[in-house]
Design a protein around this motif. Structure first.
Motif, PDB file in Angstrom:
ATOM      1  N   LYS A   1       0.807  -1.222   0.000  1.00 29.63           N
ATOM      2  CA  LYS A   1       0.000   0.000   0.000  1.00 29.63           C
ATOM      3  C   LYS A   1       0.845   1.280   0.000  1.00 29.63           C
ATOM      4  O   LYS A   1       0.331   2.365  -0.143  1.00 29.63           O
ATOM      5  CB  LYS A   1      -0.923   0.041   1.224  1.00 29.63           C
ATOM      6  N   LYS A   2       2.151   1.144   0.219  1.00 31.24           N
ATOM      7  CA  LYS A   2       3.018   2.326   0.291  1.00 31.24           C
ATOM      8  C   LYS A   2       3.017   3.084  -1.035  1.00 31.24           C
ATOM      9  O   LYS A   2       2.821   2.490  -2.100  1.00 31.24           O
ATOM     10  CB  LYS A   2       4.459   1.902   0.609  1.00 31.24           C
ATOM     11  N   LYS A   3       3.270   4.377  -0.926  1.00 27.78           N
ATOM     12  CA  LYS A   3       3.411   5.187  -2.144  1.00 27.78           C
ATOM     13  C   LYS A   3       4.829   4.990  -2.667  1.00 27.78           C
ATOM     14  O   LYS A   3       5.798   5.488  -2.082  1.00 27.78           O
ATOM     15  CB  LYS A   3       3.159   6.660  -1.804  1.00 27.78           C
ATOM     16  N   ILE A   4       4.960   4.225  -3.738  1.00 26.74           N
ATOM     17  CA  ILE A   4       6.305   3.911  -4.220  1.00 26.74           C
ATOM     18  C   ILE A   4       6.499   4.314  -5.680  1.00 26.74           C
ATOM     19  O   ILE A   4       5.542   4.511  -6.431  1.00 26.74           O
ATOM     20  CB  ILE A   4       6.639   2.415  -4.042  1.00 26.74           C
ATOM     21  N   SER A   5       7.759   4.415  -6.052  1.00 24.40           N
ATOM     22  CA  SER A   5       8.167   4.740  -7.417  1.00 24.40           C
ATOM     23  C   SER A   5       9.489   4.011  -7.648  1.00 24.40           C
ATOM     24  O   SER A   5      10.059   3.444  -6.710  1.00 24.40           O
ATOM     25  CB  SER A   5       8.352   6.253  -7.564  1.00 24.40           C
ATOM     26  N   PRO A   6      10.017   4.035  -8.863  1.00 26.73           N
ATOM     27  CA  PRO A   6      11.330   3.418  -9.078  1.00 26.73           C
ATOM     28  C   PRO A   6      12.411   3.955  -8.140  1.00 26.73           C
ATOM     29  O   PRO A   6      13.330   3.235  -7.769  1.00 26.73           O
ATOM     30  CB  PRO A   6      11.627   3.754 -10.543  1.00 26.73           C
ATOM     31  N   HIS A   7      12.273   5.227  -7.723  1.00 29.89           N
ATOM     32  CA  HIS A   7      13.272   5.820  -6.822  1.00 29.89           C
ATOM     33  C   HIS A   7      13.243   5.136  -5.454  1.00 29.89           C
ATOM     34  O   HIS A   7      14.243   5.170  -4.724  1.00 29.89           O
ATOM     35  CB  HIS A   7      13.000   7.322  -6.678  1.00 29.89           C
ATOM     36  N   THR A   8      12.110   4.525  -5.110  1.00 28.22           N
ATOM     37  CA  THR A   8      11.997   3.807  -3.839  1.00 28.22           C
ATOM     38  C   THR A   8      13.003   2.663  -3.776  1.00 28.22           C
ATOM     39  O   THR A   8      13.530   2.347  -2.705  1.00 28.22           O
ATOM     40  CB  THR A   8      10.569   3.258  -3.650  1.00 28.22           C
ATOM     41  N   LEU A   9      13.274   2.028  -4.921  1.00 26.93           N
ATOM     42  CA  LEU A   9      14.263   0.949  -4.949  1.00 26.93           C
ATOM     43  C   LEU A   9      15.650   1.486  -4.615  1.00 26.93           C
ATOM     44  O   LEU A   9      16.426   0.834  -3.920  1.00 26.93           O
ATOM     45  CB  LEU A   9      14.273   0.283  -6.333  1.00 26.93           C
ATOM     46  N   ARG A  10      15.949   2.676  -5.100  1.00 26.05           N
ATOM     47  CA  ARG A  10      17.245   3.313  -4.820  1.00 26.05           C
ATOM     48  C   ARG A  10      17.354   3.659  -3.329  1.00 26.05           C
ATOM     49  O   ARG A  10      18.383   3.424  -2.704  1.00 26.05           O
ATOM     50  CB  ARG A  10      17.372   4.567  -5.697  1.00 26.05           C
ATOM     51  N   HIS A  11      16.262   4.221  -2.774  1.00 19.35           N
ATOM     52  CA  HIS A  11      16.252   4.526  -1.336  1.00 19.35           C
ATOM     53  C   HIS A  11      16.416   3.250  -0.510  1.00 19.35           C
ATOM     54  O   HIS A  11      17.124   3.243   0.497  1.00 19.35           O
ATOM     55  CB  HIS A  11      14.935   5.210  -0.944  1.00 19.35           C
ATOM     56  N   SER A  12      15.763   2.188  -0.958  1.00 21.79           N
ATOM     57  CA  SER A  12      15.830   0.918  -0.229  1.00 21.79           C
ATOM     58  C   SER A  12      17.246   0.350  -0.273  1.00 21.79           C
ATOM     59  O   SER A  12      17.761  -0.158   0.733  1.00 21.79           O
ATOM     60  CB  SER A  12      14.835  -0.083  -0.814  1.00 21.79           C
ATOM     61  N   PHE A  13      17.874   0.428  -1.430  1.00 26.55           N
ATOM     62  CA  PHE A  13      19.265  -0.012  -1.605  1.00 26.55           C
ATOM     63  C   PHE A  13      20.173   0.676  -0.582  1.00 26.55           C
ATOM     64  O   PHE A  13      20.930   0.027   0.147  1.00 26.55           O
ATOM     65  CB  PHE A  13      19.707   0.322  -3.042  1.00 26.55           C
ATOM     66  N   ALA A  14      20.067   2.013  -0.503  1.00 23.88           N
ATOM     67  CA  ALA A  14      20.917   2.782   0.406  1.00 23.88           C
ATOM     68  C   ALA A  14      20.585   2.489   1.864  1.00 23.88           C
ATOM     69  O   ALA A  14      21.478   2.319   2.700  1.00 23.88           O
ATOM     70  CB  ALA A  14      20.765   4.277   0.121  1.00 23.88           C
ATOM     71  N   THR A  15      19.298   2.401   2.172  1.00 23.29           N
ATOM     72  CA  THR A  15      18.862   2.145   3.547  1.00 23.29           C
ATOM     73  C   THR A  15      19.359   0.791   4.043  1.00 23.29           C
ATOM     74  O   THR A  15      19.883   0.681   5.154  1.00 23.29           O
ATOM     75  CB  THR A  15      17.318   2.179   3.626  1.00 23.29           C
ATOM     76  N   HIS A  16      19.222  -0.221   3.206  1.00 22.98           N
ATOM     77  CA  HIS A  16      19.636  -1.558   3.614  1.00 22.98           C
ATOM     78  C   HIS A  16      21.150  -1.646   3.794  1.00 22.98           C
ATOM     79  O   HIS A  16      21.633  -2.360   4.680  1.00 22.98           O
ATOM     80  CB  HIS A  16      19.141  -2.605   2.608  1.00 22.98           C
ATOM     81  N   LEU A  17      21.894  -0.892   2.996  1.00 22.91           N
ATOM     82  CA  LEU A  17      23.353  -0.851   3.170  1.00 22.91           C
ATOM     83  C   LEU A  17      23.726  -0.206   4.497  1.00 22.91           C
ATOM     84  O   LEU A  17      24.556  -0.718   5.244  1.00 22.91           O
ATOM     85  CB  LEU A  17      24.008  -0.075   2.017  1.00 22.91           C
ATOM     86  N   VAL A  18      23.099   0.958   4.785  1.00 21.39           N
ATOM     87  CA  VAL A  18      23.417   1.680   6.023  1.00 21.39           C
ATOM     88  C   VAL A  18      22.993   0.859   7.241  1.00 21.39           C
ATOM     89  O   VAL A  18      23.727   0.759   8.229  1.00 21.39           O
ATOM     90  CB  VAL A  18      22.754   3.081   6.031  1.00 21.39           C
TER      91      VAL A  18
END
Length: 299
Positions: free
Chosen positions: A239-256
């Protein structure tokens, strides 16, 4: 000086002298179009050389009134400052009216992210029996696996894949290139798409080097990737408001969250300033807080 010739000259300056990408030039142009619309709405029409600091402050008020959020206001302001610097450099004006113009204060917001489970669910929902299935899997594995912007994914080229050493060369904002590591899952998906499916696609002339193609053999659009991701997210009930940029944010978040060095994350994302990357340290703190709230017996 008329607005059209000034804007055209500004676009050429951004393209040729500042080496900006087509997307950046388009974004700056839209900002100046807003200023032009404002000037046309005045009782006494304004020209680029007659605009004053007071006019620009009125323009900020106008931008707020038409519903622009603070981050958009700041971006428009940045575009205007660049425009007047160009006019000053070209001796079209003698004083830069934007020099003392202050940008609105922006509260940095945390971007939406997907959990690793949610990303797995989205990728698992791709129908690999359809011709576009292996391509879509390769796109999302690559975007999440290397933290690509959607524009970087659509512009990715075969000649910039170094899968034997697990790196890809990406062209980011301002046409700046960077080498980014790519994971084994993304490599596997790319090889299946390229070697088993893409080879059977009739390719349009001039599109031969693009990795991701549509069924007509032309490179994909950002909109198509956006719609595909939204459809997959809806299929798995996200249900989250997502876009392709969400994958980029997720990539960075999971790394940190996993303890990655912030400088390394900055390098992989292609951020010019570490300040931009630091937002993920705030995300990490939120993650830690939620973990304590959920699992600590005293919380």
């Amino acid at each position: 000086m008329d607005w059209r010739s000034a804007i055209k000259g500004f676009q050429a300056y951004l393209r040729l002298e500042k080496s900006m990408s087509a997307n950046s030039v388009e974004a700056y142009s839209r900002d100046i179009e807003k200023l032009y619309q404002f000037s046309e709405s005045r009782e006494v029409k304004l020209k680029p050389e007659t605009i004053t600091l007071t006019n620009l402050r009125d323009f900020i008020v106008w931008v707020v009134e038409i519903g622009m959020i603070p981050s958009s206001q700041a971006r428009i302001l940045s575009g205007c400052k660049a425009f007047f610097k160009y006019l000053l450099m070209e001796n079209m004006i003698s004083i830069d009216p934007s020099e003392l113009l202050e940008a609105p204060k922006i509260r940095r917001t945390l971007p939406d992210t997907l959990s690793f489970h949610e990303i797995n669910s989205i990728i698992a929902a791709i129908d690999l029996s359809k011709p576009e299935g292996p391509r879509n899997k390769a796109i999302f594995e690559t975007m999440y696996g290397s933290g690509l912007r959607v524009s970087e994914a659509v512009d990715l080229k075969l000649s910039n894949l170094y899968l034997d050493i697990e790196f890809i060369k990406v062209t980011g904002k301002g046409n700046k290139e960077r080498l980014v590591p790519i994971g084994t899952e993304a490599i596997k998906a790319l090889k299946i798409w390229i070697e088993q499916v893409r080879v059977h696609t009739p390719i349009k002339k001039g599109q031969e080097d693009y990795v991701f193609l549509n069924r007509r053999g032309a490179k994909l659009t950002r909109q198509m990737i956006f719609l595909t991701l939204k459809s997959l997210a809806a299929t798995v009930g996200i249900k989250k408001k997502i876009s392709p940029h969400t994958l980029r944010h997720s990539f960075a978040t999971h790394l940190v969250e996993g303890g990655a060095d912030l400088r390394a994350v900055q390098e992989m994302l292609g951020h010019e300033s570490i300040t931009t990357t630091e937002i993920y340290t705030h995300l990490d703190r939120e993650y830690l807080k939620s973990t304590i709230s959920q699992f600590h017996p005293r919380s």
